[in-house]
Design a protein around this motif. Sequence first.
Motif, PDB file in Angstrom:
ATOM      1  N   MET A 125       0.846  -1.183   0.000  1.00 45.41           N
ATOM      2  CA  MET A 125       0.000   0.000   0.000  1.00 45.41           C
ATOM      3  C   MET A 125       0.889   1.243   0.000  1.00 45.41           C
ATOM      4  O   MET A 125       1.904   1.305   0.667  1.00 45.41           O
ATOM      5  CB  MET A 125      -0.900  -0.029   1.218  1.00 45.41           C
ATOM      6  N   LYS A 126       0.483   2.216  -0.759  1.00 46.05           N
ATOM      7  CA  LYS A 126       1.223   3.462  -0.833  1.00 46.05           C
ATOM      8  C   LYS A 126       0.747   4.417   0.255  1.00 46.05           C
ATOM      9  O   LYS A 126      -0.421   4.811   0.287  1.00 46.05           O
ATOM     10  CB  LYS A 126       1.039   4.105  -2.206  1.00 46.05           C
ATOM     11  N   TYR A 127       1.657   4.750   1.150  1.00 46.71           N
ATOM     12  CA  TYR A 127       1.314   5.641   2.256  1.00 46.71           C
ATOM     13  C   TYR A 127       1.138   7.076   1.789  1.00 46.71           C
ATOM     14  O   TYR A 127       0.432   7.852   2.423  1.00 46.71           O
ATOM     15  CB  TYR A 127       2.381   5.572   3.341  1.00 46.71           C
ATOM     16  N   GLN A 128       1.778   7.441   0.674  1.00 45.94           N
ATOM     17  CA  GLN A 128       1.688   8.809   0.188  1.00 45.94           C
ATOM     18  C   GLN A 128       0.252   9.174  -0.195  1.00 45.94           C
ATOM     19  O   GLN A 128      -0.173  10.310   0.007  1.00 45.94           O
ATOM     20  CB  GLN A 128       2.616   8.991  -1.000  1.00 45.94           C
ATOM     21  N   LYS A 129      -0.488   8.218  -0.718  1.00 47.95           N
ATOM     22  CA  LYS A 129      -1.878   8.493  -1.102  1.00 47.95           C
ATOM     23  C   LYS A 129      -2.744   8.793   0.108  1.00 47.95           C
ATOM     24  O   LYS A 129      -3.761   9.469  -0.002  1.00 47.95           O
ATOM     25  CB  LYS A 129      -2.455   7.298  -1.869  1.00 47.95           C
ATOM     26  N   ILE A 130      -2.376   8.276   1.251  1.00 48.79           N
ATOM     27  CA  ILE A 130      -3.124   8.512   2.481  1.00 48.79           C
ATOM     28  C   ILE A 130      -2.512   9.668   3.267  1.00 48.79           C
ATOM     29  O   ILE A 130      -3.221  10.501   3.823  1.00 48.79           O
ATOM     30  CB  ILE A 130      -3.148   7.238   3.345  1.00 48.79           C
ATOM     31  N   LEU A 131      -1.186   9.727   3.285  1.00 50.63           N
ATOM     32  CA  LEU A 131      -0.476  10.686   4.117  1.00 50.63           C
ATOM     33  C   LEU A 131      -0.692  12.141   3.688  1.00 50.63           C
ATOM     34  O   LEU A 131      -0.884  13.009   4.538  1.00 50.63           O
ATOM     35  CB  LEU A 131       1.022  10.350   4.116  1.00 50.63           C
ATOM     36  N   VAL A 132      -0.679  12.413   2.389  1.00 50.28           N
ATOM     37  CA  VAL A 132      -0.823  13.801   1.919  1.00 50.28           C
ATOM     38  C   VAL A 132      -2.184  14.383   2.311  1.00 50.28           C
ATOM     39  O   VAL A 132      -2.235  15.490   2.859  1.00 50.28           O
ATOM     40  CB  VAL A 132      -0.560  13.879   0.397  1.00 50.28           C
ATOM     41  N   PRO A 133      -3.304  13.696   2.064  1.00 46.89           N
ATOM     42  CA  PRO A 133      -4.585  14.271   2.525  1.00 46.89           C
ATOM     43  C   PRO A 133      -4.678  14.404   4.048  1.00 46.89           C
ATOM     44  O   PRO A 133      -5.254  15.376   4.547  1.00 46.89           O
ATOM     45  CB  PRO A 133      -5.641  13.292   2.010  1.00 46.89           C
ATOM     46  N   VAL A 134      -4.110  13.443   4.778  1.00 44.73           N
ATOM     47  CA  VAL A 134      -4.149  13.524   6.245  1.00 44.73           C
ATOM     48  C   VAL A 134      -3.362  14.737   6.732  1.00 44.73           C
ATOM     49  O   VAL A 134      -3.811  15.460   7.635  1.00 44.73           O
ATOM     50  CB  VAL A 134      -3.622  12.213   6.877  1.00 44.73           C
ATOM     51  N   ILE A 135      -2.215  15.001   6.136  1.00 40.65           N
ATOM     52  CA  ILE A 135      -1.423  16.187   6.514  1.00 40.65           C
ATOM     53  C   ILE A 135      -2.189  17.464   6.179  1.00 40.65           C
ATOM     54  O   ILE A 135      -2.200  18.419   6.960  1.00 40.65           O
ATOM     55  CB  ILE A 135      -0.040  16.151   5.845  1.00 40.65           C
ATOM     56  N   GLY A 136      -2.835  17.480   5.002  1.00 41.25           N
ATOM     57  CA  GLY A 136      -3.631  18.651   4.626  1.00 41.25           C
ATOM     58  C   GLY A 136      -4.761  18.917   5.606  1.00 41.25           C
ATOM     59  O   GLY A 136      -4.992  20.060   6.016  1.00 41.25           O
ATOM     60  N   ILE A 137      -5.455  17.862   6.002  1.00 42.11           N
ATOM     61  CA  ILE A 137      -6.549  18.011   6.975  1.00 42.11           C
ATOM     62  C   ILE A 137      -6.004  18.440   8.331  1.00 42.11           C
ATOM     63  O   ILE A 137      -6.598  19.289   9.013  1.00 42.11           O
ATOM     64  CB  ILE A 137      -7.354  16.707   7.072  1.00 42.11           C
ATOM     65  N   ALA A 138      -4.859  17.889   8.730  1.00 44.19           N
ATOM     66  CA  ALA A 138      -4.248  18.280  10.007  1.00 44.19           C
ATOM     67  C   ALA A 138      -3.843  19.752   9.985  1.00 44.19           C
ATOM     68  O   ALA A 138      -4.018  20.466  10.997  1.00 44.19           O
ATOM     69  CB  ALA A 138      -3.049  17.398  10.307  1.00 44.19           C
ATOM     70  N   LEU A 139      -3.296  20.222   8.862  1.00 47.44           N
ATOM     71  CA  LEU A 139      -2.947  21.642   8.759  1.00 47.44           C
ATOM     72  C   LEU A 139      -4.193  22.530   8.851  1.00 47.44           C
ATOM     73  O   LEU A 139      -4.172  23.569   9.526  1.00 47.44           O
ATOM     74  CB  LEU A 139      -2.211  21.911   7.448  1.00 47.44           C
ATOM     75  N   LEU A 140      -5.253  22.113   8.182  1.00 48.29           N
ATOM     76  CA  LEU A 140      -6.494  22.888   8.257  1.00 48.29           C
ATOM     77  C   LEU A 140      -7.056  22.903   9.678  1.00 48.29           C
ATOM     78  O   LEU A 140      -7.502  23.954  10.165  1.00 48.29           O
ATOM     79  CB  LEU A 140      -7.530  22.323   7.284  1.00 48.29           C
ATOM     80  N   ALA A 141      -7.035  21.758  10.353  1.00 49.62           N
ATOM     81  CA  ALA A 141      -7.540  21.703  11.734  1.00 49.62           C
ATOM     82  C   ALA A 141      -6.672  22.548  12.663  1.00 49.62           C
ATOM     83  O   ALA A 141      -7.199  23.259  13.534  1.00 49.62           O
ATOM     84  CB  ALA A 141      -7.573  20.248  12.213  1.00 49.62           C
ATOM     85  N   GLY A 142      -5.353  22.488  12.484  1.00 53.07           N
ATOM     86  CA  GLY A 142      -4.466  23.305  13.312  1.00 53.07           C
ATOM     87  C   GLY A 142      -4.675  24.791  13.067  1.00 53.07           C
ATOM     88  O   GLY A 142      -4.653  25.606  14.004  1.00 53.07           O
ATOM     89  N   ALA A 143      -4.885  25.156  11.800  1.00 60.77           N
ATOM     90  CA  ALA A 143      -5.130  26.565  11.484  1.00 60.77           C
ATOM     91  C   ALA A 143      -6.459  27.026  12.083  1.00 60.77           C
ATOM     92  O   ALA A 143      -6.561  28.139  12.599  1.00 60.77           O
ATOM     93  CB  ALA A 143      -5.131  26.764   9.972  1.00 60.77           C
ATOM     94  N   TRP A 144      -7.479  26.178  12.023  1.00 59.64           N
ATOM     95  CA  TRP A 144      -8.765  26.520  12.607  1.00 59.64           C
ATOM     96  C   TRP A 144      -8.638  26.697  14.114  1.00 59.64           C
ATOM     97  O   TRP A 144      -9.176  27.661  14.688  1.00 59.64           O
ATOM     98  CB  TRP A 144      -9.797  25.432  12.295  1.00 59.64           C
ATOM     99  N   HIS A 145      -7.918  25.780  14.751  1.00 57.92           N
ATOM    100  CA  HIS A 145      -7.764  25.836  16.201  1.00 57.92           C
ATOM    101  C   HIS A 145      -6.971  27.073  16.633  1.00 57.92           C
ATOM    102  O   HIS A 145      -7.280  27.689  17.659  1.00 57.92           O
ATOM    103  CB  HIS A 145      -7.058  24.571  16.687  1.00 57.92           C
ATOM    104  N   THR A 146      -5.963  27.435  15.863  1.00 58.32           N
ATOM    105  CA  THR A 146      -5.091  28.547  16.242  1.00 58.32           C
ATOM    106  C   THR A 146      -5.656  29.910  15.847  1.00 58.32           C
ATOM    107  O   THR A 146      -5.680  30.828  16.670  1.00 58.32           O
ATOM    108  CB  THR A 146      -3.692  28.374  15.603  1.00 58.32           C
TER     109      THR A 146
END
Length: 146
Positions: free
Chosen positions: A1-22
């Motif tokens: 399984m390619k982790y990049q296909k999962i990792l990139v969207p997860v990082i994007g969502i984490a950045l959005l959640a962190g920006a919302w929280h901050t």
Amino acid sequence: MKYQKILVPVIGIALLAGAWHTWGWPGVALVTGGLVMWVLLYVNRLMTALKRAADRPIGYVDSAVMLHTRLKRGLGLLKVIAMTRSLGTALSPEGEQPEFYRWTDASESHVTCEFVDGKLVKWELVRPEQAEPADASDSPAAATGS
């Protein structure tokens, strides 16, 4: 399984959640703008490589030997296309793994590359046999006595 296909969207969502929280909505707008810019830079690089490749014959490269020396394990197909400025001649059926592509130069030397999931794993340079003189007396050095 390619982790990049999962990792990139997860990082994007984490950045959005962190920006919302901050920072709230302004932070979400800032991160969204950054993500859109990143995607646009990738698409721009892709379109530039394909535009350059469209002006050349499929499977042609200026020097197969120089291409062979510049290849490294793990290069993506897009980077190889950008290096050669040409689409490779597909040797494998469409949709099958591994994928094989070939680039040939004017001297009929060619490089055959094997890609697995879009990453270069193996490549081989084949040079045509050079015709040697049939007799040593035909050489210029033998005629001059040197």
